[in-house]
Design an enzyme around this catalytic site. Structure first.
Site, PDB file in Angstrom:
ATOM      1  N   LYS A 104       0.808  -1.222   0.000  1.00  0.00           N
ATOM      2  CA  LYS A 104       0.000   0.000   0.000  1.00  0.00           C
ATOM      3  C   LYS A 104       0.840   1.270   0.000  1.00  0.00           C
ATOM      4  CE  LYS A 104      -4.355  -1.816   1.637  1.00  0.00           C
ATOM      5  NZ  LYS A 104      -5.421  -1.804   2.690  1.00  0.00           N
ATOM      6  N   ARG A 145      -3.318  -9.881   5.250  1.00  0.00           N
ATOM      7  CA  ARG A 145      -3.836  -9.970   3.869  1.00  0.00           C
ATOM      8  C   ARG A 145      -2.726  -9.463   2.951  1.00  0.00           C
ATOM      9  NH1 ARG A 145      -6.241  -6.664   0.242  1.00  0.00           N
ATOM     10  NH2 ARG A 145      -7.847  -7.613  -1.101  1.00  0.00           N
TER      11      ARG A 145
HETATM   12  N1  HH2 Z   1     -10.277  -6.460   4.866  1.00  0.00           N
HETATM   13  C1  HH2 Z   1      -9.573  -5.771   3.952  1.00  0.00           C
HETATM   14  N2  HH2 Z   1      -9.919  -5.814   2.645  1.00  0.00           N
HETATM   15  C2  HH2 Z   1      -9.203  -5.094   1.721  1.00  0.00           C
HETATM   16  N3  HH2 Z   1      -9.558  -5.120   0.420  1.00  0.00           N
HETATM   17  C3  HH2 Z   1      -8.861  -4.415  -0.502  1.00  0.00           C
HETATM   18  C4  HH2 Z   1      -7.759  -3.672  -0.115  1.00  0.00           C
HETATM   19  C5  HH2 Z   1      -6.998  -2.922  -1.148  1.00  0.00           C
HETATM   20  O1  HH2 Z   1      -5.932  -3.711  -1.560  1.00  0.00           O
HETATM   21  P1  HH2 Z   1      -5.938  -4.586  -2.913  1.00  0.00           P
HETATM   22  O2  HH2 Z   1      -7.042  -5.558  -2.925  1.00  0.00           O
HETATM   23  O3  HH2 Z   1      -4.583  -5.128  -3.102  1.00  0.00           O
HETATM   24  O4  HH2 Z   1      -6.142  -3.478  -4.034  1.00  0.00           O
HETATM   25  P2  HH2 Z   1      -7.409  -3.192  -4.927  1.00  0.00           P
HETATM   26  O5  HH2 Z   1      -8.538  -2.903  -3.996  1.00  0.00           O
HETATM   27  O6  HH2 Z   1      -6.986  -2.014  -5.768  1.00  0.00           O
HETATM   28  O7  HH2 Z   1      -7.663  -4.423  -5.764  1.00  0.00           O
HETATM   29  N4  HH2 Z   1      -7.371  -3.607   1.186  1.00  0.00           N
HETATM   30  C6  HH2 Z   1      -8.086  -4.327   2.127  1.00  0.00           C
HETATM   31  C7  HH2 Z   1      -7.744  -4.301   3.535  1.00  0.00           C
HETATM   32  O8  HH2 Z   1      -6.783  -3.629   3.983  1.00  0.00           O
HETATM   33  N5  HH2 Z   1      -8.507  -5.026   4.390  1.00  0.00           N
END
Ligand code: HH2
Length: 277
Positions: A221, A255
């Site tokens: 992030k 995660r």
């Molecule tokens: N519970 C939880 N869910 C989440 N979902 C998405 C993202 C964002 O990260 P990512 O899925 O890698 O990116 P994107 O939403 O752009 O696909 N962060 C979280 C988090 O910190 N906690």
């Protein structure tokens, strides 16, 4: 021992667990989105399990700051075929969605955890999950993904996040959701500045004290980028360090994008702390 009821699984959270991100999106911030290529997504999921993932988190809509919403049907088309392919695997499948219809169909397809960045606030979201056995991840977000990073403000970010999570857990309990299905997540990067994220990180033990298992997602992030100066594709070292620090402060699910690196780091942490692998 904290046991999380997670569909047909019971996760014993005396040791930290790795939740692998499997984004079937074209536009995830980390660039790991697999688009609609189902076989590639299945291979990615298998590689994550082979590398030591304890859970798989399937996401069909990017929630990065400024992301454009995805239609319900498009999200269903991306997510459900993959959940169906993974549903009988030996690890729980989580679905990262805030849409009640996607929650419902994901549970029907065999998901064991619903990961809702909106903390089940959408109309119909609690109805969609209440009568299932699935675990529910309740995450804090200020605002919505499209504008949440424009100017996030708090009087006391830690107290306000804890109060929000308490309120949401109480709302779920009032609807009959058992506490052994609930996970908390402070939502790093979801309506927070770097200072807010760092304050929350330093206070993770206070959130853990709420006596629900804690999930932390900081992998790749912008907070990692801001601290290390690294672009998104070079943040594995900082992400692993953050995962270890979160586990050391009581998080029990991390995660992550980089499963193998995180798994090795946790093995070292567990060897030193004596916590079983
Ligand atoms: N519970 C939880 N869910 C989440 N979902 C998405 C993202 C964002 O990260 P990512 O899925 O890698 O990116 P994107 O939403 O752009 O696909 N962060 C979280 C988090 O910190 N906690």
């Amino acid at each position: 021992m904290q046991v999380l009821r997670c569909g047909r699984f019971r996760l014993e959270l005396d040791r930290p667990h790795i939740m692998a991100i499997v984004n079937v999106t074209p536009d995830s911030f980390s660039g790991d989105g697999l688009g609609r290529d189902l076989d590639t997504a299945v291979r990615r999921a298998q590689a994550a399990v082979d590398a030591g993932a304890d859970l798989l988190d399937v996401g069909g809509e990017s929630t990065r700051p400024g992301s454009e919403p995805v239609s319900e049907q498009e999200e269903l088309d991306r997510v459900i075929p993959l959940v169906e392919r993974l549903a009988d695997w030996a690890v729980p499948v989580s679905v990262d969605t805030f849409k009640p219809a996607v929650m419902r169909e994901s549970l029907r397809a065999g998901a064991s955890l619903i990961n809702d960045i909106n903390a089940f606030r959408a109309p119909g979201a609690v109805d969609a999950v209440r009568d299932s056995e699935a675990a529910l991840c309740v995450m804090h977000m200020q605002g919505e993904p499209r504008g949440m990073q424009s100017d996030p403000r708090y009087d006391d970010v830690v107290a306000e996040v804890i109060e929000f999570l308490d309120d949401r857990v109480r709302a779920l309990a009032d609807e009959g959701v058992a506490r052994d299905r609930i996970l908390l997540d402070p939502g790093f990067g979801f309506g927070k500045t770097l200072e807010h994220n760092l304050a929350l990180f330093r206070a993770l033990d206070r959130i853990v004290a709420q006596d629900y298992p804690l999930l932390v997602g900081v992998s790749r992030k912008s907070m990692i980028g801001a601290i290390t100066g690294r672009p998104v594709g070079e943040r594995v070292h900082g992400s692993v360090a953050a995962a270890l620090l979160a586990v050391g402060r009581g998080a029990r699910i991390v995660r992550v994008h980089d499963v193998a690196a995180t798994r090795d780091a946790l093995k070292v942490w567990q060897a030193v702390t004596g916590i079983p692998t």
